[in-house]
Design a protein around this motif. Structure first.
Motif, PDB file in Angstrom:
ATOM      1  N   GLU A 143      -9.066  -0.584   5.460  1.00 17.17           N
ATOM      2  CA  GLU A 143     -10.312  -1.344   5.364  1.00 17.17           C
ATOM      3  C   GLU A 143     -10.692  -1.620   3.915  1.00 17.17           C
ATOM      4  N   PHE A 144     -10.447  -0.623   3.045  1.00 17.71           N
ATOM      5  CA  PHE A 144     -10.861  -0.795   1.657  1.00 17.71           C
ATOM      6  C   PHE A 144     -10.005  -1.847   0.945  1.00 17.71           C
ATOM      7  N   LEU A 145      -8.719  -1.950   1.325  1.00 18.83           N
ATOM      8  CA  LEU A 145      -7.885  -3.004   0.726  1.00 18.83           C
ATOM      9  C   LEU A 145      -8.303  -4.372   1.249  1.00 18.83           C
ATOM     10  N   LEU A 146      -8.540  -4.463   2.561  1.00 17.65           N
ATOM     11  CA  LEU A 146      -9.000  -5.723   3.136  1.00 17.65           C
ATOM     12  C   LEU A 146     -10.338  -6.133   2.525  1.00 17.65           C
ATOM     13  N   LEU A 523      -4.426   6.805  -3.164  1.00 22.77           N
ATOM     14  CA  LEU A 523      -4.760   6.818  -4.585  1.00 22.77           C
ATOM     15  C   LEU A 523      -4.143   5.624  -5.308  1.00 22.77           C
ATOM     16  N   LEU A 524      -2.936   5.222  -4.895  1.00 21.04           N
ATOM     17  CA  LEU A 524      -2.326   4.019  -5.470  1.00 21.04           C
ATOM     18  C   LEU A 524      -3.190   2.791  -5.198  1.00 21.04           C
ATOM     19  N   LEU A 525      -3.733   2.700  -3.993  1.00 19.94           N
ATOM     20  CA  LEU A 525      -4.599   1.573  -3.663  1.00 19.94           C
ATOM     21  C   LEU A 525      -5.876   1.593  -4.500  1.00 19.94           C
ATOM     22  N   ASP A 526      -6.429   2.778  -4.698  1.00 22.25           N
ATOM     23  CA  ASP A 526      -7.652   2.888  -5.498  1.00 22.25           C
ATOM     24  C   ASP A 526      -7.378   2.512  -6.951  1.00 22.25           C
ATOM     25  N   ALA A 538       0.916  -4.172  -6.857  1.00 19.58           N
ATOM     26  CA  ALA A 538       0.660  -2.732  -6.929  1.00 19.58           C
ATOM     27  C   ALA A 538      -0.125  -2.251  -5.719  1.00 19.58           C
ATOM     28  N   ALA A 539      -0.999  -3.103  -5.162  1.00 20.39           N
ATOM     29  CA  ALA A 539      -1.768  -2.739  -3.972  1.00 20.39           C
ATOM     30  C   ALA A 539      -1.028  -3.096  -2.694  1.00 20.39           C
ATOM     31  N   LEU A 540      -0.269  -4.190  -2.725  1.00 20.46           N
ATOM     32  CA  LEU A 540       0.427  -4.621  -1.519  1.00 20.46           C
ATOM     33  C   LEU A 540       1.530  -3.650  -1.125  1.00 20.46           C
ATOM     34  N   ALA A 541       2.171  -3.006  -2.072  1.00 17.32           N
ATOM     35  CA  ALA A 541       3.286  -2.108  -1.748  1.00 17.32           C
ATOM     36  C   ALA A 541       2.856  -0.976  -0.818  1.00 17.32           C
ATOM     37  N   PRO A 542       1.828  -0.144  -1.148  1.00 13.21           N
ATOM     38  CA  PRO A 542       1.425   0.894  -0.199  1.00 13.21           C
ATOM     39  C   PRO A 542       0.801   0.337   1.065  1.00 13.21           C
ATOM     40  N   ALA A 543       0.108  -0.824   0.982  1.00  6.42           N
ATOM     41  CA  ALA A 543      -0.494  -1.413   2.181  1.00  6.42           C
ATOM     42  C   ALA A 543       0.584  -1.857   3.166  1.00  6.42           C
ATOM     43  N   VAL A 544       1.618  -2.521   2.683  1.00  5.59           N
ATOM     44  CA  VAL A 544       2.720  -2.944   3.547  1.00  5.59           C
ATOM     45  C   VAL A 544       3.461  -1.727   4.104  1.00  5.59           C
ATOM     46  N   ALA A 545       3.594  -0.680   3.304  1.00  4.22           N
ATOM     47  CA  ALA A 545       4.252   0.538   3.790  1.00  4.22           C
ATOM     48  C   ALA A 545       3.480   1.148   4.947  1.00  4.22           C
ATOM     49  N   LEU A 546       2.139   1.175   4.861  1.00  5.83           N
ATOM     50  CA  LEU A 546       1.323   1.687   5.965  1.00  5.83           C
ATOM     51  C   LEU A 546       1.478   0.816   7.206  1.00  5.83           C
ATOM     52  N   ALA A 547       1.510  -0.498   7.024  1.00  4.50           N
ATOM     53  CA  ALA A 547       1.670  -1.401   8.159  1.00  4.50           C
ATOM     54  C   ALA A 547       3.041  -1.226   8.814  1.00  4.50           C
ATOM     55  N   LEU A 548       4.109  -1.087   8.010  1.00  5.60           N
ATOM     56  CA  LEU A 548       5.438  -0.856   8.566  1.00  5.60           C
ATOM     57  C   LEU A 548       5.508   0.478   9.301  1.00  5.60           C
TER      58      LEU A 548
END
Length: 580
Positions: A143-146, A523-526, A538-548
């Motif tokens: 939610e915080f990235l969105l 923490l990477l997203l923050d 830098a933010a898309l990498a952990p977000a895409v990893a969570l989605a995968l």
């Protein structure tokens, strides 16, 4: 007997939560007088005389039990006390924050329901699940990235909507979308997974043969599906309120979750107590409303007997899908593990993806691929450990439904972020505290699932025959009950793995989990939020990893569930004569 046990457990857990909040200054081992003094006046020297004056003013010199008793006595009179930091009454601050959060929750819930309806519509048309993986990926979007992306695109670049504050309805749009999209993905996945089994029931075939319209059949199927899922909708509503702390922080929304987070950081105990109590009461009221809605949907004929859904049957998944997702994640994480996640190179800060840095670099020039790979151990590994612990607790409490029901009501009423605030205030922020916070409230759905399966297996005819021929209770438990219960509940736990990982990432984003320079995904997203416009990778990498990870969990569970159904059907098929 069971309602009495459940009521006693519920009251005991409620008292334990309130007492834990009241004893936070003494549980943390830190001097609250020092924190309050710095919050009131950062320039004043923390001399012993000044600290003693603060302790006398706050009543800390009387001891924890006296302070807790004084607060409980005021609570009975409708007085939540006075803020230690601002000196104002707590009740108006809690009421104002709760009103804001309820308004935001209502709009976000509307967004979630609309999105869930869009995900479920193709299933009603085709009669088979097709949105499970996509819905799970939506549910895994942080939610915080969105919220950050929506703020940047719609607020800063396009200037369509305000980016902060709470002045009018236009301030609700972006926070509601950020909260509603993941919740809609979750609700859509639950309904889409349950519908195919319902549409294969005998009554649907009879209605179709009688010429009943598709719209009427779809409406009846939804009415059949919704009652058992209404409690999940209630839990999603609670999460939209108390779990919106990160979104409220991004958009500077003065909601109850952000109020609780600020009170915990400043050790403003009366304000923290009032905020947590308001969230707890809101969760209990939401659970009661969900139970009432479920009873109304069932109707008087089924109200006492209840109505259980047939086992959810997600759409068929080809083995290549989970294998491909697992390979992509494993190769990415393994490749990152070969690199140094802490090497700082300021000359290469915010560098775009290149052969040297395949996923680019962050604000300090650290390799994003390396930090993503090493962060998997902290995020996915911790989530897997919490998931396993929740599975074991759920299986154990599945045999004690009376005790589990009362404790589950309290656990469901507290979102992970709020429990994380309490644990961090007591033990300090860290990976262990975040894992403990998520583990404390992630077991109720698994326990409820296990209890339903235990009841079903114990009532089966083959167990009655086993008892008649003299089988011991231990033999029945270990050879029949546990094997029949453990498999489905384990697949259920696997489906909850992405949600647990996302909860841990949310706590990391708020500074309640792993601390810098640890490469934890939240923490990477923050850390990447400040330069999202310049270096979105830098933010898309952990977000895409969570989605995968979410898609892998859904497709893997669907595939193993399908294999399990085939194995169970095979012995029976061997006995069926084939007509030529």
């Amino acid at each position: 007997m069971k309602p009495t046990v459940a009521g006693f457990t519920r009251a005991l857990c409620l008292v334990a939560v309130v007492a834990a909040v009241g004893l936070l200054p003494w549980l943390s081992g830190r001097d609250p007088a020092l924190t309050v003094l710095r919050a009131r006046s950062a320039e004043q020297e923390p001399t012993e005389e000044a600290l003693d004056a603060v302790r006398r003013d706050l009543g800390l010199d009387a001891g924890p039990l006296s302070l807790l008793g004084k607060w409980a006595g005021g609570l009975l009179r409708g007085d939540l006390g006075t803020s230690w930091v601002s000196g104002t009454d707590v009740l108006p601050s809690v009421t104002a924050g709760l009103q804001v959060s309820l308004a935001l929750m209502g709009v976000a819930l509307a967004v979630a329901v609309l999105l869930a309806a869009a995900l479920v519509a193709p299933v009603l048309v085709r009669g088979r699940g097709s949105a499970g993986a996509f819905a799970a990926m939506l549910a895994a979007v942080p939610e915080f990235l969105l919220a950050t992306v929506a703020l940047l695109v719609c607020g800063v670049w396009l200037g369509w909507l305000p980016t902060s504050g709470w002045q009018g309805p236009e301030n609700m749009v972006l926070p509601a979308i950020a909260l509603g999209v993941p919740a809609g993905g979750l609700l859509g996945r639950l309904v889409a997974d349950a519908l195919p089994a319902v549409l294969d029931e005998r009554w649907v075939e009879l209605w179709r043969g009688a010429g009943v319209s598709r719209a009427r059949i779809s409406g009846a199927a939804l009415r059949r599906v919704l009652p058992p899922l209404v409690p999940q909708f209630g839990m999603a509503a609670v999460g939209l309120t108390g779990g919106a702390v990160a979104v409220e922080t991004v958009f500077a929304v003065p909601g109850i979750g952000r109020t609780a987070l600020g009170a915990a950081k400043s050790q403003d105990l009366p304000l923290l107590q009032g905020s947590v109590l308001a969230l707890l009461l809101l969760g209990l009221v939401t659970g009661a409303v969900a139970a009432l809605v479920r009873r109304r949907l069932l109707g008087p004929a089924l109200r006492d007997a209840g109505l259980a859904l047939p086992p959810a049957r997600p759409g068929r998944t080809h083995p290549a899908i989970p294998l491909t997702l697992f390979t992509v994640l494993a190769v990415t994480i393994g490749w990152g593990l070969l690199r140094d996640p802490y090497a700082v190179n300021t000359a290469a800060r915010l560098a775009a993806p290149s052969p040297t840095h395949p996923l680019g670099t962050d604000g300090l020039g650290r390799d994003v691929l390396a930090r993503l790979g090493h962060g998997a151990a902290s995020t996915v590994g911790t989530a897997a450990a919490v998931c396993l612990l929740s599975l074991l607790v759920g299986l154990a409490l599945g045999f004690l439904p009376g005790i589990a029901a009362g404790a589950a009501d309290i656990a469901n009423a507290l979102p992970p972020v709020i429990v994380g605030i309490l644990v961090a205030a007591a033990a300090g922020p860290g990976t262990g505290g975040a894992a403990l916070a998520v583990a404390l409230i992630s077991w109720p759905p698994l326990a409820a699932h296990a209890a339903a399966l235990v009841q079903e297996v114990r009532a089966s005819a083959f167990l009655t025959a086993g008892r008649a021929i003299g089988a011991t209770p231990w033999w029945i438990l270990t050879r029949h009950v546990l094997p029949s219960v453990a498999g489905p509940v384990a697949r259920h736990a696997l489906l909850r793995l992405p949600g647990i990982a996302l909860a841990l990432a949310s706590l990391g984003f708020l500074g309640l989990g792993a601390q810098p320079p640890a490469p934890e995904w939240g923490l990477l997203l923050d850390e990447s939020r400040a330069y999202l416009e310049r270096a979105p990778w830098a933010a898309l990498a952990p977000a895409v990893a969570l989605a995968l990870l979410a898609a892998l969990a859904v497709s893997g569970a669907a595939y193993t569930s399908g294999r399990s159904r085939v194995r169970k059907a095979a012995p029976a098929l061997k006995k069926v004569p084939v007509a030529v």
